[in-house]
Write a protein that holds these residues in place. Structure first.
Motif, PDB file in Angstrom:
ATOM      1  N   GLU B 253       1.048  -1.470  -0.042  1.00 19.57           N
ATOM      2  CA  GLU B 253      -0.157   0.288   0.182  1.00 19.57           C
ATOM      3  C   GLU B 253       0.845   1.401  -0.006  1.00 19.57           C
ATOM      4  O   GLU B 253       0.358   2.067  -1.058  1.00 19.57           O
ATOM      5  CB  GLU B 253      -0.930   0.497   1.662  1.00 19.57           C
ATOM      6  CG  GLU B 253      -2.217   0.594   0.984  1.00 19.57           C
ATOM      7  CD  GLU B 253      -2.806  -0.106  -0.099  1.00 19.57           C
ATOM      8  OE1 GLU B 253      -3.267   0.840  -0.710  1.00 19.57           O
ATOM      9  OE2 GLU B 253      -3.729  -0.833  -0.245  1.00 19.57           O
ATOM     10  N   ARG B 256       2.245   1.982  -3.060  1.00 18.41           N
ATOM     11  CA  ARG B 256       1.012   2.589  -4.083  1.00 18.41           C
ATOM     12  C   ARG B 256       1.068   3.950  -4.294  1.00 18.41           C
ATOM     13  O   ARG B 256       0.556   4.624  -5.667  1.00 18.41           O
ATOM     14  CB  ARG B 256       0.071   1.652  -3.818  1.00 18.41           C
ATOM     15  CG  ARG B 256      -0.935   0.393  -4.867  1.00 18.41           C
ATOM     16  CD  ARG B 256      -1.293  -0.284  -3.688  1.00 18.41           C
ATOM     17  NE  ARG B 256      -2.977   0.352  -4.225  1.00 18.41           N
ATOM     18  CZ  ARG B 256      -3.782  -0.270  -5.213  1.00 18.41           C
ATOM     19  NH1 ARG B 256      -3.336  -1.858  -5.574  1.00 18.41           N
ATOM     20  NH2 ARG B 256      -5.332   0.156  -5.054  1.00 18.41           N
ATOM     21  N   ILE B 257       1.117   4.158  -3.517  1.00 17.12           N
ATOM     22  CA  ILE B 257       0.837   5.500  -2.863  1.00 17.12           C
ATOM     23  C   ILE B 257       1.983   6.801  -3.673  1.00 17.12           C
ATOM     24  O   ILE B 257       2.294   7.379  -3.189  1.00 17.12           O
ATOM     25  CB  ILE B 257       0.840   6.487  -1.235  1.00 17.12           C
ATOM     26  CG1 ILE B 257       1.799   6.214  -0.458  1.00 17.12           C
ATOM     27  CG2 ILE B 257      -0.504   5.851  -0.559  1.00 17.12           C
ATOM     28  CD1 ILE B 257       1.869   6.841   0.469  1.00 17.12           C
ATOM     29  N   ILE B 258       3.498   6.013  -4.017  1.00 15.89           N
ATOM     30  CA  ILE B 258       4.230   6.750  -4.468  1.00 15.89           C
ATOM     31  C   ILE B 258       3.489   7.589  -5.484  1.00 15.89           C
ATOM     32  O   ILE B 258       3.021   7.511  -6.379  1.00 15.89           O
ATOM     33  CB  ILE B 258       5.307   6.190  -4.602  1.00 15.89           C
ATOM     34  CG1 ILE B 258       6.472   5.197  -3.471  1.00 15.89           C
ATOM     35  CG2 ILE B 258       6.431   6.686  -5.715  1.00 15.89           C
ATOM     36  CD1 ILE B 258       7.143   4.564  -4.557  1.00 15.89           C
ATOM     37  N   ASN B 259       3.922   9.147  -5.375  1.00 16.57           N
ATOM     38  CA  ASN B 259       3.597   9.592  -6.795  1.00 16.57           C
ATOM     39  C   ASN B 259       4.825  10.605  -6.247  1.00 16.57           C
ATOM     40  O   ASN B 259       4.612  11.665  -6.090  1.00 16.57           O
ATOM     41  CB  ASN B 259       2.165  10.498  -6.085  1.00 16.57           C
ATOM     42  CG  ASN B 259       2.071  10.708  -7.840  1.00 16.57           C
ATOM     43  OD1 ASN B 259       2.504  11.437  -8.292  1.00 16.57           O
ATOM     44  ND2 ASN B 259       1.075  11.536  -7.300  1.00 16.57           N
TER      45      ASN B 259
END
Lengths: 392, 366
Positions: B253, B256-259
């Motif tokens: 998770e 997944r938040i890597i931005n």
């Protein structure tokens, strides 16, 4: 012979290889980019508006040029007892397969926010297609109006919505909040969620102008009240690490046209809780640095002048922060200032005992604010060009 | 000897690293933060310490019976039939262990990558490939592992770098606010994972310099504890301890938040693929050991005969034991530590004590 057996086995394996089982042509999938959620309080049903941009009506393409400007999105609606059900009635109405993987913004209405977000958050956190770094936004205007109209510059609404991070960096009137921030505020000790607010400030038919104005302060999962732009800036100084783009302060109390505008404010805030005789006292220490953006005051920008500006900024920020603290304590009664978290980190024993009573303790905490302001640069000129020394 | 494969001490070190880290990466942070909150990373070190005790016990036994592995010297220490019964328990334990690891992988793939494919299909495909590797023997497994480990480390490091801006180190405070007891409770699961190092008891004869096994295993466990502690702190710093304990796969998770400015995003695959290969190797390893023990138990000459039959058993076991991912998670957090430690620590210690009492160790050849 042996080779044939091997090859046959290989081909058989390829047939059974796990791969794209439910294969779908991309033309048949729609991708909602913004998901608006509302509640019908009369019967408790959740209503959703999803703005979808479908690849099949994406005109233009490379070389298409201005043809792109045509509306290439639609809004599908759905209603149901639960959010998931509502999302899947939207599927019925959309005539296409819906993949929620590209939702960049989740917009909730004020009505739902006051009713409580707990109900919808389970799905948003559980559903693997919705990402945790989608932005969460609260709005006080009609969702259908908001999603079905065209903003002035961009082609569809989600683009300006998704640029909230950039906007907040530039003017500091708001702070972007993602779903993750919201969950964390619910789970971390002593935090309360804040969600930016978007509104329409001008409307000509389908053309709208969007504006982010301040943020909504939540208590647990319910909206407790709004903070306006100035209050938001002060709150950001307290809780966040986002730099504030600009801030205008009056030079004297009486005249509005003598103002000093500052830009690129960076700050470092320490919230130091102290427990004295079982009472909580909070000390807020802020160091602000900024550049001079503009001054309409004809004053000398020398050592004296800068001291004057610094002291003006100091008192302005100090009263501002104190006002925000008072508002959070007395009006909103929610710990958006994260005092509780600081106490938990420093005095875990005290927090464990008094966690349950925190809503009663928080409004009565004494807070003292210290601000240290420093001007760094004055830009391309030093004095205002109209300024003549010796005259004031 | 059944198997001719020879691995080096260094390869064993890396193998231990892989099989502890592989499944723990995804499941451990959620389990330990549930008990210990933000102090969960400490439990990785406690688990590693238990693992080191296991290494001492097992290598002490192994060095007393050179050229023999656990299956063979158990019969020498406590007699033929009691030994056979004990090893039968180990066979069941290893089959169960392998089935659990298979289920961990299939659940993850099913839950994150291929939600609509049937679980049976995923399990079958994975097992078929694994069976092929197991047939090739230990040496091959050890060598693939060396190659893959580099990618795991690069992936982990990249993830860590890309997440730096989302981390808040203050979320690790306050340290030990509830005392050490919750941390020790939380260590049961990692201790179970680390103690899987008992498997080297079956492999000491295949290592080219058996006397170096102990030091290599200890280095490996220290390194693994450190890595696992980092893996646990990443989601805690990103999500906070309480939210971490609610997530199914916290580290995934977090990935997944890597931005990064809207350009680098949705990168979970760079993490998932190396992880998948690592767990794949972990299954290979335990599958291999199951097959090895079974064929030694039956005194079979060629272990390759058993690979496919054991695979069929594993397929059904992995599908039948758990009905959903919650059951798997509960089993891993509440049962696994206490269930596996008797096999991993108690029985070898017991054997070592009996052996010392009977004074029949050191250098005796049978």
């Amino acid at each position: 012979m042996k080779h044939y057996i091997k090859i046959t086995v290989l081909i058989l394996i390829i047939v059974f290889l796990t791969g794209c089982r439910d294969r779908m042509e991309i033309e048949n999938i729609t991708f909602p980019v913004a998901l608006g959620i509302d509640i019908n309080e009369a019967n408790g049903k959740i209503k959703i508006y999803a703005q979808v941009t479908s690849t099949s009506f994406q005109g233009g393409g490379p070389g298409g040029g201005p043809a792109q400007a045509a509306k290439n999105f639609k809004v599908v609606e759905g209603e149901g007892d639960s959010l998931f059900e509502a999302m899947y009635t939207a599927v019925d109405h959309s005539e296409q397969y819906i993949s929620w993987k590209h939702v960049v913004a989740v917009i909730v209405t004020e009505k739902l926010a006051r009713h409580g977000l707990g109900q919808i958050m389970d799905l948003l956190s559980r559903f693997e297609e919705i990402r945790m770094n989608s932005y969460l936004i609260v709005t006080d205007v009609d969702l259908k109006d908001l999603l079905d109209s065209t903003p002035e510059v961009e082609i569809s609404v989600p683009t300006p919505l998704a640029s909230i991070q950039m906007i907040s960096q530039q003017n500091g009137n708001t702070e972007a909040a993602t779903l993750r921030d919201y969950y964390m505020s619910n789970f971390c000790e002593g935090r309360e969620p804040v969600i930016p607010r978007v509104t329409i400030f001008e409307k000509h038919g389908k053309d709208i102008k969007l504006d982010y104005i301040g943020i909504g302060a939540f208590k647990k999962d319910r909206l407790a009240g709004w903070l306006d732009e100035d209050e938001t800036k002060r709150l950001l100084i307290l809780t966040s690490s986002v730099n504030i783009g600009s801030m205008t302060i009056p030079y004297t109390d009486d005249s509005r046209n003598k103002v000093i505008t500052l830009k690129d404010l960076t700050y470092e805030t320490k919230i130091i809780p102290l427990i004295q005789e079982n009472r909580v006292v909070v000390k807020v220490k802020t160091r602000v640095e900024y550049n001079l953006a503009e001054t309409t005051v004809l004053m000398p920008i020398d050592d004296e002048g800068i001291k004057k500006i610094n002291s003006l900024v100091q008192s302005n920020i100090k009263t501002g922060i104190e006002a925000v603290i008072r508002k959070a304590q007395k009006d909103l009664k929610t710990d958006i200032l994260r005092f509780g978290e600081k106490i938990y980190m420093k005095y875990p024993g005290y927090w464990k005992e008094n966690k349950e009573h925190w809503p009663e303790i928080f409004p009565n905490i004494e807070a003292s604010v210290e601000v240290d302001a420093n001007l760094r640069l004055t830009g391309e000129i030093t004095q205002n060009l109209l300024y003549k020394p010796g005259k004031d | 000897m059944l198997e001719k494969g020879v691995i080096s001490g260094r390869q064993l070190l890396l193998l231990i690293f892989t099989f502890v880290i592989a499944s723990a990466t995804l499941y451990l942070p959620a389990l330990t933060t549930g008990y210990a909150g933000q102090d969960a990373w400490i439990s990785a070190f406690i688990g590693g310490f238990v693992g080191i005790i296991v290494v001492f016990v097992v290598t002490a036994l192994g060095l007393r019976y050179p050229q023999k592995n656990f299956t063979e010297y158990t019969e020498l220490i406590i007699g033929k039939w009691p030994g056979k019964i004990l090893i039968l328990l180990y066979i069941l334990f290893y089959l169960h262990l392998t089935a659990i690891v298979i289920r961990e992988v299939t659940t993850t793939v099913h839950g994150t990558l291929l939600p609509k494919s049937p679980l049976e299909g995923i399990t079958f495909i994975i097992l078929l490939t694994i069976a092929y590797v197991v047939k090739k023997g230990l040496e091959v497994i050890a060598r693939i592992n060396v190659i893959n480990l580099i990618t795991i480390y690069i992936a982990l490091f990249t993830v860590f770098l890309l997440l730096l801006k989302d981390m808040d180190i203050h979320l690790l405070t306050p340290v030990l606010s509830n005392g050490i007891i919750p941390v020790i409770k939380a260590s049961a699961a990692p201790a179970g994972w680390f103690s899987e190092v008992v498997s080297i008891a079956f492999l000491i004869p295949f290592v080219n310099k058996p006397e170096e096994v102990r030091i290599n295993a200890i280095i490996s466990l220290l390194w693994t504890s450190l890595t696992l502690a980092i893996i646990t702190t990443i989601p805690i710093m990103v999500f906070g301890a309480k939210l971490t304990s609610h997530l199914s796969f916290p580290i995934l998770e977090a990935v997944r938040i890597i931005n990064v400015s809207g350009y680098i995003q949705r990168v979970e695959i760079i993490f998932l693929i190396p992880w998948l290969i690592a767990t794949f190797l972990k299954i290979c390893f335990f599958y291999y050991i199951s097959v090895l023990i079974i064929s030694q138990w039956f005194k079979m000459r060629n272990i390759k005969t058993l690979v496919l039959p054991v695979g069929a058993i594993l397929l059904t076991m992995s599908l039948a034991f758990f009905r959903n991912n919650i059951e798997l998670g509960e089993f891993l957090s509440k049962v696994w530590g206490l269930y596996s430690l008797p096999f991993e620590l108690a029985v070898p210690t017991f054997l070592l004590i009996i052996d010392s009492l009977r004074k029949k160790g050191s250098g005796r050849m049978c």
